[in-house]
Design a protein around this motif. Structure first.
Motif, PDB file in Angstrom:
ATOM      1  N   THR A 170     -49.638   1.708 -21.747  1.00  0.00           N
ATOM      2  CA  THR A 170     -48.571   1.589 -20.749  1.00  0.00           C
ATOM      3  C   THR A 170     -47.284   2.321 -21.099  1.00  0.00           C
ATOM      4  OG1 THR A 170     -47.566  -0.394 -21.757  1.00  0.00           O
ATOM      5  CG2 THR A 170     -49.426  -0.742 -20.256  1.00  0.00           C
ATOM      6  N   GLY A 171     -47.019   2.522 -22.381  1.00  0.00           N
ATOM      7  CA  GLY A 171     -45.732   3.073 -22.789  1.00  0.00           C
ATOM      8  C   GLY A 171     -44.593   2.104 -22.576  1.00  0.00           C
ATOM      9  N   GLY A 172     -44.905   0.829 -22.301  1.00  0.00           N
ATOM     10  CA  GLY A 172     -43.874  -0.135 -21.919  1.00  0.00           C
ATOM     11  C   GLY A 172     -43.854  -1.411 -22.714  1.00  0.00           C
ATOM     12  N   MET A 173     -44.354  -1.416 -23.945  1.00  0.00           N
ATOM     13  CA  MET A 173     -44.353  -2.625 -24.761  1.00  0.00           C
ATOM     14  C   MET A 173     -43.690  -2.382 -26.107  1.00  0.00           C
ATOM     15  SD  MET A 173     -47.984  -4.564 -24.262  1.00  0.00           S
ATOM     16  CE  MET A 173     -48.755  -4.738 -22.663  1.00  0.00           C
ATOM     17  N   HIS A 174     -42.936  -3.376 -26.551  1.00  0.00           N
ATOM     18  CA  HIS A 174     -42.400  -3.383 -27.904  1.00  0.00           C
ATOM     19  C   HIS A 174     -43.451  -3.955 -28.854  1.00  0.00           C
ATOM     20  CE1 HIS A 174     -38.268  -2.160 -27.315  1.00  0.00           C
ATOM     21  NE2 HIS A 174     -38.182  -2.950 -26.257  1.00  0.00           N
ATOM     22  N   ALA A 175     -43.247  -3.724 -30.129  1.00  0.00           N
ATOM     23  CA  ALA A 175     -44.130  -4.298 -31.143  1.00  0.00           C
ATOM     24  C   ALA A 175     -43.300  -4.846 -32.288  1.00  0.00           C
ATOM     25  CB  ALA A 175     -45.115  -3.261 -31.675  1.00  0.00           C
ATOM     26  N   ALA A 176     -43.797  -5.892 -32.909  1.00  0.00           N
ATOM     27  CA  ALA A 176     -43.278  -6.399 -34.176  1.00  0.00           C
ATOM     28  C   ALA A 176     -44.478  -6.619 -35.071  1.00  0.00           C
ATOM     29  CB  ALA A 176     -42.499  -7.703 -33.992  1.00  0.00           C
ATOM     30  N   ALA A 177     -44.298  -6.385 -36.361  1.00  0.00           N
ATOM     31  CA  ALA A 177     -45.427  -6.496 -37.278  1.00  0.00           C
ATOM     32  C   ALA A 177     -44.962  -6.964 -38.640  1.00  0.00           C
ATOM     33  CB  ALA A 177     -46.145  -5.153 -37.410  1.00  0.00           C
ATOM     34  N   ALA A 178     -45.876  -7.610 -39.355  1.00  0.00           N
ATOM     35  CA  ALA A 178     -45.639  -8.011 -40.738  1.00  0.00           C
ATOM     36  C   ALA A 178     -46.440  -7.088 -41.638  1.00  0.00           C
ATOM     37  CB  ALA A 178     -46.057  -9.460 -40.957  1.00  0.00           C
ATOM     38  N   PHE A 179     -45.757  -6.531 -42.642  1.00  0.00           N
ATOM     39  CA  PHE A 179     -46.394  -5.660 -43.618  1.00  0.00           C
ATOM     40  C   PHE A 179     -46.192  -6.211 -45.018  1.00  0.00           C
ATOM     41  CE2 PHE A 179     -46.136  -2.695 -40.124  1.00  0.00           C
ATOM     42  CZ  PHE A 179     -47.196  -1.817 -40.313  1.00  0.00           C
ATOM     43  N   ALA A 180     -47.177  -5.992 -45.882  1.00  0.00           N
ATOM     44  CA  ALA A 180     -47.042  -6.323 -47.298  1.00  0.00           C
ATOM     45  C   ALA A 180     -46.237  -5.223 -47.991  1.00  0.00           C
ATOM     46  CB  ALA A 180     -48.421  -6.457 -47.938  1.00  0.00           C
ATOM     47  N   ALA A 181     -45.842  -5.493 -49.237  1.00  0.00           N
ATOM     48  CA  ALA A 181     -45.008  -4.544 -49.974  1.00  0.00           C
ATOM     49  C   ALA A 181     -45.693  -3.210 -50.216  1.00  0.00           C
ATOM     50  CB  ALA A 181     -44.581  -5.163 -51.307  1.00  0.00           C
ATOM     51  N   ASP A 182     -47.013  -3.201 -50.210  1.00  0.00           N
ATOM     52  CA  ASP A 182     -47.736  -1.945 -50.424  1.00  0.00           C
ATOM     53  C   ASP A 182     -48.038  -1.209 -49.124  1.00  0.00           C
ATOM     54  OD1 ASP A 182     -49.685  -3.531 -49.298  1.00  0.00           O
ATOM     55  OD2 ASP A 182     -51.130  -3.314 -50.943  1.00  0.00           O
ATOM     56  N   GLY A 183     -47.511  -1.710 -48.004  1.00  0.00           N
ATOM     57  CA  GLY A 183     -47.713  -1.060 -46.722  1.00  0.00           C
ATOM     58  C   GLY A 183     -48.916  -1.539 -45.944  1.00  0.00           C
ATOM     59  N   THR A 184     -49.590  -2.573 -46.434  1.00  0.00           N
ATOM     60  CA  THR A 184     -50.741  -3.133 -45.716  1.00  0.00           C
ATOM     61  C   THR A 184     -50.278  -3.898 -44.478  1.00  0.00           C
ATOM     62  OG1 THR A 184     -52.013  -3.356 -47.762  1.00  0.00           O
ATOM     63  CG2 THR A 184     -52.731  -4.668 -45.879  1.00  0.00           C
ATOM     64  N   LEU A 185     -50.858  -3.583 -43.336  1.00  0.00           N
ATOM     65  CA  LEU A 185     -50.539  -4.295 -42.100  1.00  0.00           C
ATOM     66  C   LEU A 185     -51.184  -5.675 -42.124  1.00  0.00           C
ATOM     67  CD1 LEU A 185     -49.414  -4.419 -39.197  1.00  0.00           C
ATOM     68  CD2 LEU A 185     -51.518  -3.307 -38.429  1.00  0.00           C
ATOM     69  N   LEU A 186     -50.367  -6.716 -41.977  1.00  0.00           N
ATOM     70  CA  LEU A 186     -50.864  -8.088 -41.993  1.00  0.00           C
ATOM     71  C   LEU A 186     -51.091  -8.628 -40.581  1.00  0.00           C
ATOM     72  CD1 LEU A 186     -48.464  -9.490 -44.755  1.00  0.00           C
ATOM     73  CD2 LEU A 186     -50.802  -8.623 -45.045  1.00  0.00           C
ATOM     74  N   ALA A 187     -50.182  -8.332 -39.685  1.00  0.00           N
ATOM     75  CA  ALA A 187     -50.306  -8.805 -38.298  1.00  0.00           C
ATOM     76  C   ALA A 187     -49.370  -7.994 -37.432  1.00  0.00           C
ATOM     77  CB  ALA A 187     -49.968 -10.286 -38.188  1.00  0.00           C
ATOM     78  N   LEU A 188     -49.784  -7.742 -36.189  1.00  0.00           N
ATOM     79  CA  LEU A 188     -48.935  -7.039 -35.228  1.00  0.00           C
ATOM     80  C   LEU A 188     -49.061  -7.723 -33.882  1.00  0.00           C
ATOM     81  CD1 LEU A 188     -48.231  -3.316 -34.782  1.00  0.00           C
ATOM     82  CD2 LEU A 188     -49.054  -4.593 -32.790  1.00  0.00           C
ATOM     83  N   ARG A 189     -47.922  -7.867 -33.215  1.00  0.00           N
ATOM     84  CA  ARG A 189     -47.892  -8.467 -31.890  1.00  0.00           C
ATOM     85  C   ARG A 189     -47.098  -7.562 -30.950  1.00  0.00           C
ATOM     86  NH1 ARG A 189     -51.369 -10.831 -34.028  1.00  0.00           N
ATOM     87  NH2 ARG A 189     -51.593 -13.075 -34.385  1.00  0.00           N
ATOM     88  N   GLU A 190     -47.554  -7.460 -29.689  1.00  0.00           N
ATOM     89  CA  GLU A 190     -46.867  -6.664 -28.682  1.00  0.00           C
ATOM     90  C   GLU A 190     -46.318  -7.557 -27.578  1.00  0.00           C
ATOM     91  OE1 GLU A 190     -48.644  -2.410 -28.057  1.00  0.00           O
ATOM     92  OE2 GLU A 190     -50.313  -3.832 -28.023  1.00  0.00           O
ATOM     93  N   ASP A 191     -45.232  -7.096 -26.952  1.00  0.00           N
ATOM     94  CA  ASP A 191     -44.643  -7.833 -25.847  1.00  0.00           C
ATOM     95  C   ASP A 191     -43.639  -6.924 -25.150  1.00  0.00           C
ATOM     96  OD1 ASP A 191     -44.546 -11.083 -25.198  1.00  0.00           O
ATOM     97  OD2 ASP A 191     -42.787  -9.989 -24.456  1.00  0.00           O
ATOM     98  N   VAL A 192     -43.356  -7.214 -23.889  1.00  0.00           N
ATOM     99  CA  VAL A 192     -42.316  -6.464 -23.191  1.00  0.00           C
ATOM    100  C   VAL A 192     -40.941  -6.747 -23.773  1.00  0.00           C
ATOM    101  CG1 VAL A 192     -43.488  -6.107 -20.995  1.00  0.00           C
ATOM    102  CG2 VAL A 192     -42.262  -8.252 -21.403  1.00  0.00           C
ATOM    103  N   GLY A 193     -40.788  -7.874 -24.460  1.00  0.00           N
ATOM    104  CA  GLY A 193     -39.526  -8.217 -25.093  1.00  0.00           C
ATOM    105  C   GLY A 193     -39.622  -8.103 -26.603  1.00  0.00           C
ATOM    106  N   ARG A 194     -38.683  -7.393 -27.220  1.00  0.00           N
ATOM    107  CA  ARG A 194     -38.759  -7.221 -28.676  1.00  0.00           C
ATOM    108  C   ARG A 194     -38.515  -8.538 -29.406  1.00  0.00           C
ATOM    109  NH1 ARG A 194     -33.951  -5.220 -26.916  1.00  0.00           N
ATOM    110  NH2 ARG A 194     -32.060  -5.839 -28.013  1.00  0.00           N
ATOM    111  N   HIS A 195     -37.667  -9.418 -28.839  1.00  0.00           N
ATOM    112  CA  HIS A 195     -37.442 -10.721 -29.461  1.00  0.00           C
ATOM    113  C   HIS A 195     -38.715 -11.565 -29.400  1.00  0.00           C
ATOM    114  CE1 HIS A 195     -33.416  -9.313 -28.359  1.00  0.00           C
ATOM    115  NE2 HIS A 195     -32.957 -10.060 -29.347  1.00  0.00           N
ATOM    116  N   ASN A 196     -39.420 -11.483 -28.276  1.00  0.00           N
ATOM    117  CA  ASN A 196     -40.683 -12.199 -28.142  1.00  0.00           C
ATOM    118  C   ASN A 196     -41.694 -11.724 -29.175  1.00  0.00           C
ATOM    119  OD1 ASN A 196     -39.653 -13.537 -25.923  1.00  0.00           O
ATOM    120  ND2 ASN A 196     -40.700 -12.262 -24.422  1.00  0.00           N
TER     121      ASN A 196
END
Length: 284
Positions: A173-199
């Motif tokens: 869509t080109g219309g969603m924000h993302a927030a993600a948790a990464f470990a110190a070595d750059g490993t992606l732990l979890a990512l969530r998308e939403d139209v709101g960055r706070h969400n």
């Protein structure tokens, strides 16, 4: 309830010529969040990971500690009755029935510890900050200055493209924000998308709470939007010592990051980035 994206008829124009076609849109629907049956907020969000969102909001904005949470359920809008307790498969959606109300039930029935008027709708474009909220979040944002996290500069540079590769909603869509948790070595732990960055941030905090990862010590929070005060406050409440963002921070965000000892990185793009606070955690 709809899924995260929806197809729509469009007319695309190139060099002055219109051509009919279809495009994917980011779905935006209201989610009413209740704690022990009392409405604490109605936020405009992208459906999906609603329990993460409700729990993350209850923790970061309502002061509910994870150990007080006894369960969560979808509720009917009018009667307030529980209509479903979805399985993991159900949470992938789409759903039948009304799934735009989530109740977070505490073990003690005591509700939120931070009482505010949240009856108005929180839009996807912004958080819920007023002067009273800023003062409260500043007070509740715990220090992360003693977190021993250190991260190589090249790891920080690798985070935005790694997150971008894990954003199917934005890809479509080109219309969603993302927030993600990464470990110190750059490993992606979890990512969530939403139209709101706070969400999206609340969804990551809710994920951490449901998986026993709070406080999120030693974790890097990625966000695809600008970093406002409330994003830093939510991170500090969750015990996150570092934020990496693709856009700019605000003055209040930098001030709070400096106060709580949180490493704040902005403009992380194309291998470059700017550090605004607690830069000692970044190794050249």
């Amino acid at each position: 309830m709809a899924g995260a994206t929806q197809r729509a008829k469009v007319r695309r124009f190139r060099d002055g010529t219109g051509i009919g076609g279809r495009a994917s849109l980011a779905v935006e629907e209201p989610l009413e969040i209740r704690v022990d049956g009392a409405v604490v907020a109605t936020t405009m969000r992208t459906p999906g990971h609603d329990f993460d969102l409700a729990l993350g909001f209850a923790i970061t904005d309502g002061g509910v500690s994870p150990d007080r949470v006894g369960g969560m359920s979808y509720c009917g809008v009018d009667a307030g009755e529980v209509v479903a307790t979805p399985t993991a498969a159900d949470l992938a959606g789409p759903y039948s029935g009304d799934f735009n109300v989530v109740n977070v039930a505490t073990r003690d029935g005591g509700g939120v510890t931070v009482a505010r008027n949240r009856q108005t709708v929180v839009t996807s474009a912004c958080g819920v900050c007023g002067s009273d909220v800023v003062a409260d979040l500043r007070e509740r944002a715990g220090s992360v200055a003693e977190d021993p996290l250190t991260v190589d500069a090249d790891v920080i540079a690798s985070i935005p493209p790694a997150a971008r590769a894990a954003q199917p909603g934005f890809e479509a869509t080109g219309g969603m924000h993302a927030a993600a948790a990464f470990a110190a070595d750059g490993t992606l732990l979890a990512l969530r998308e939403d139209v709101g960055r706070h969400n999206a941030v609340d969804k990551v905090v809710g994920w951490a709470a449901t998986t026993g990862r709070l406080p999120m010590a030693g974790t890097i929070l990625f966000t695809s939007g600008r970093v406002a005060f409330e994003i830093v406050a939510k991170a500090a409440v969750a015990g996150i010592p570092m934020i990496v963002a693709v856009s700019a921070p605000t003055t209040l965000a930098v001030e709070l990051a400096q106060e709580v000892g949180l490493t704040l990185v902005g403009f992380a793009r194309d291998g470059d980035f700017t550090a605004y606070a607690a830069t000692h955690r970044i190794r050249d």
